[in-house]
Scaffold this motif. Structure first.
Motif, mmCIF file in Angstrom:
data_model
loop_
_atom_site.group_PDB
_atom_site.id
_atom_site.type_symbol
_atom_site.label_atom_id
_atom_site.label_comp_id
_atom_site.label_asym_id
_atom_site.label_seq_id
_atom_site.Cartn_x
_atom_site.Cartn_y
_atom_site.Cartn_z
ATOM 1 N N ASN A 51 1.282 -1.178 0.164
ATOM 2 C CA ASN A 51 0.120 -0.097 0.132
ATOM 3 C C ASN A 51 1.123 1.161 0.322
ATOM 4 O OD1 ASN A 51 -1.850 1.637 0.049
ATOM 5 N ND2 ASN A 51 -2.446 1.507 2.382
ATOM 6 N N GLN A 52 1.746 1.434 0.623
ATOM 7 C CA GLN A 52 2.757 2.728 0.538
ATOM 8 C C GLN A 52 3.205 2.344 -0.116
ATOM 9 O OE1 GLN A 52 5.084 3.067 3.983
ATOM 10 N NE2 GLN A 52 4.045 3.031 5.538
ATOM 11 N N LEU A 53 4.099 1.582 -1.030
ATOM 12 C CA LEU A 53 4.654 1.721 -2.621
ATOM 13 C C LEU A 53 3.216 1.991 -3.481
ATOM 14 C CD1 LEU A 53 7.343 1.048 -3.651
ATOM 15 C CD2 LEU A 53 5.957 -0.925 -4.429
ATOM 16 N N SER A 60 4.451 11.555 -7.240
ATOM 17 C CA SER A 60 5.728 12.141 -7.407
ATOM 18 C C SER A 60 6.255 12.979 -7.064
ATOM 19 C CB SER A 60 5.780 10.771 -8.768
ATOM 20 O OG SER A 60 4.902 12.831 -9.335
ATOM 21 N N GLN A 61 5.739 13.855 -6.417
ATOM 22 C CA GLN A 61 5.903 14.974 -5.793
ATOM 23 C C GLN A 61 6.162 14.935 -4.224
ATOM 24 O OE1 GLN A 61 3.281 15.208 -7.978
ATOM 25 N NE2 GLN A 61 4.088 15.851 -9.382
ATOM 26 N N SER A 62 6.152 13.705 -3.338
ATOM 27 C CA SER A 62 6.037 13.385 -2.046
ATOM 28 C C SER A 62 8.030 13.796 -2.230
ATOM 29 C CB SER A 62 5.999 12.451 -1.494
ATOM 30 O OG SER A 62 6.657 12.293 -0.785
ATOM 31 N N SER A 63 8.395 14.456 -1.157
ATOM 32 C CA SER A 63 9.736 15.014 -0.476
ATOM 33 C C SER A 63 10.089 13.468 0.072
ATOM 34 C CB SER A 63 9.511 15.451 1.065
ATOM 35 O OG SER A 63 8.887 14.415 2.351
ATOM 36 N N ILE A 64 9.749 12.475 -0.469
ATOM 37 C CA ILE A 64 10.913 11.107 0.067
ATOM 38 C C ILE A 64 11.404 10.847 -1.685
ATOM 39 C CG2 ILE A 64 10.188 8.238 -0.146
ATOM 40 C CD1 ILE A 64 7.554 9.334 1.519
ATOM 41 N N TRP A 65 10.740 11.260 -3.158
ATOM 42 C CA TRP A 65 11.741 10.814 -3.989
ATOM 43 C C TRP A 65 12.885 11.893 -3.665
ATOM 44 C CZ3 TRP A 65 10.413 7.548 -8.034
ATOM 45 C CH2 TRP A 65 9.008 6.898 -7.792
ATOM 46 N N SER A 66 13.029 12.784 -2.739
ATOM 47 C CA SER A 66 14.457 13.150 -3.033
ATOM 48 C C SER A 66 15.821 12.880 -1.681
ATOM 49 C CB SER A 66 14.263 15.207 -2.877
ATOM 50 O OG SER A 66 13.486 14.885 -1.263
ATOM 51 N N ALA A 72 15.025 4.124 -1.084
ATOM 52 C CA ALA A 72 15.165 2.714 -1.231
ATOM 53 C C ALA A 72 14.289 1.241 0.002
ATOM 54 C CB ALA A 72 16.846 2.605 -0.558
ATOM 55 N N ALA A 73 14.191 2.185 0.691
ATOM 56 C CA ALA A 73 13.209 1.473 1.315
ATOM 57 C C ALA A 73 11.987 1.328 1.169
ATOM 58 C CB ALA A 73 13.656 2.220 3.006
ATOM 59 N N HIS A 74 11.284 1.807 0.950
ATOM 60 C CA HIS A 74 10.032 2.205 0.504
ATOM 61 C C HIS A 74 10.233 0.766 -0.512
ATOM 62 C CE1 HIS A 74 7.499 4.485 2.412
ATOM 63 N NE2 HIS A 74 8.298 6.015 2.426
ATOM 64 N N VAL A 75 10.535 1.100 -1.215
ATOM 65 C CA VAL A 75 10.711 0.062 -2.852
ATOM 66 C C VAL A 75 10.812 -1.333 -2.013
ATOM 67 C CG1 VAL A 75 11.808 -0.467 -5.433
ATOM 68 C CG2 VAL A 75 11.416 2.086 -4.325
ATOM 69 N N PHE A 76 11.860 -1.380 -1.234
ATOM 70 C CA PHE A 76 11.953 -3.205 -0.759
ATOM 71 C C PHE A 76 10.615 -3.144 0.083
ATOM 72 C CE2 PHE A 76 17.218 -1.724 -0.795
ATOM 73 C CZ PHE A 76 17.116 -2.996 -2.169
ATOM 74 N N GLU A 77 10.196 -2.457 0.695
ATOM 75 C CA GLU A 77 9.400 -2.738 1.998
ATOM 76 C C GLU A 77 7.478 -3.234 0.776
ATOM 77 O OE1 GLU A 77 6.087 -1.058 5.074
ATOM 78 O OE2 GLU A 77 7.283 0.374 3.518
ATOM 79 N N GLY A 78 7.780 -2.194 -0.252
ATOM 80 C CA GLY A 78 6.648 -2.587 -0.948
ATOM 81 C C GLY A 78 6.833 -4.141 -1.623
ATOM 82 N N LEU A 79 7.810 -4.430 -2.244
ATOM 83 C CA LEU A 79 8.320 -5.324 -3.429
ATOM 84 C C LEU A 79 8.075 -6.425 -2.121
ATOM 85 C CD1 LEU A 79 10.975 -3.802 -5.965
ATOM 86 C CD2 LEU A 79 8.419 -4.149 -6.547
ATOM 87 N N ALA A 80 8.880 -6.850 -1.296
ATOM 88 C CA ALA A 80 9.345 -7.315 -0.413
ATOM 89 C C ALA A 80 7.622 -8.164 -0.148
ATOM 90 C CB ALA A 80 9.813 -7.510 1.220
ATOM 91 N N GLY A 81 6.640 -7.142 0.845
ATOM 92 C CA GLY A 81 5.612 -7.044 1.219
ATOM 93 C C GLY A 81 4.310 -7.639 -0.305
ATOM 94 N N THR A 117 9.497 4.006 8.977
ATOM 95 C CA THR A 117 8.882 4.166 10.154
ATOM 96 C C THR A 117 9.255 5.236 10.893
ATOM 97 O OG1 THR A 117 7.240 2.015 10.164
ATOM 98 C CG2 THR A 117 7.003 3.845 12.290
ATOM 99 N N ILE A 118 10.300 4.865 11.163
ATOM 100 C CA ILE A 118 12.001 5.456 12.526
ATOM 101 C C ILE A 118 11.981 6.713 11.977
ATOM 102 C CG2 ILE A 118 14.123 5.248 12.733
ATOM 103 C CD1 ILE A 118 13.611 2.847 13.563
ATOM 104 N N MET A 119 12.558 6.881 9.887
ATOM 105 C CA MET A 119 12.933 7.808 9.353
ATOM 106 C C MET A 119 11.531 8.844 9.382
ATOM 107 S SD MET A 119 15.774 8.171 8.401
ATOM 108 C CE MET A 119 16.317 7.913 9.837
ATOM 109 N N LEU A 120 10.611 8.326 9.282
ATOM 110 C CA LEU A 120 9.206 9.471 8.812
ATOM 111 C C LEU A 120 8.587 10.014 9.701
ATOM 112 C CD1 LEU A 120 7.107 7.665 6.257
ATOM 113 C CD2 LEU A 120 8.660 9.744 5.578
ATOM 114 N N GLU A 121 8.993 9.266 11.542
ATOM 115 C CA GLU A 121 8.278 9.556 12.458
ATOM 116 C C GLU A 121 9.421 10.808 13.468
ATOM 117 O OE1 GLU A 121 5.229 9.379 13.741
ATOM 118 O OE2 GLU A 121 4.633 8.443 11.650
#
Length: 164
Positions: A51-53, A60-66, A72-81, A117-121
């Motif tokens: 869902n997060q991926l 695509s305008q999210s600050s995460i892209w920068s 990379a963590a989002h992509v790994f989490e999404g694909l592995a999930g 989670t740690i980075m976003l919180e």
């Protein structure tokens, strides 16, 4: 959408694990219940990553892209999930080959989600709350892995010979 997934996951767990005729009689009920709870929890974790991926791809305008490490963590989490969803379905059907994929994908999903989670919180939630939440999550993570490594759990994946 998440509520629909929760209902579908609960239905899958009921139909493939908890129903009286789903597993052989020699498997104790307590093992089946713990197996169902673990798979339900991991299914929800996998869905969360997927869902997060998907959210990230549509924003695509999210600050995460920068921030490459967070991306990379989002992509790994999404694909592995996403893969973990299929693995959990196979484990619910007692397919022994899925167990090794579980031991690979569950840690990848868990550690990626923890990092995200740690980075976003940070800066939003007090660090004591983050530490307490991570200790609880790590405890659950270790218990889910330990459950499938126990010798008594190996009976879940034994082949049943049909004697007529």
């Amino acid at each position: 959408m998440t509520l629909i997934f929760i209902l579908l996951s609960a239905s899958l767990v009921w139909r493939l694990i908890l129903r009286a005729t789903a597993y052989p009689d020699f498997i104790p009920t307590c093992i089946k219940i713990i197996h169902a709870l673990v798979l339900f929890y991991v299914l929800l974790y996998g869905w969360s990553g997927l869902n997060q991926l998907v959210w990230l791809l549509f924003h695509s305008q999210s600050s995460i892209w920068s921030r490459p490490p967070l991306l990379a963590a989002h992509v790994f989490e999404g694909l592995a999930g996403a893969c973990l969803l299929f693995v959990c379905t196979g484990m619910a059907k007692r397919q022994k080959r899925m167990l090794r994929w579980y031991f690979l994908l569950w840690p990848v999903t868990f550690f990626s989600a923890s990092y995200v989670t740690i980075m976003l919180e940070q800066g939003v939630v007090r660090s004591q709350t983050i530490v307490a939440g991570m200790v609880l999550c790590v405890g659950i993570f270790i218990m889910t892995l330990a459950f499938y490594l126990r010798p008594s759990t190996k009976i879940l994946f034994e082949e049943v010979s049909h004697v007529a």
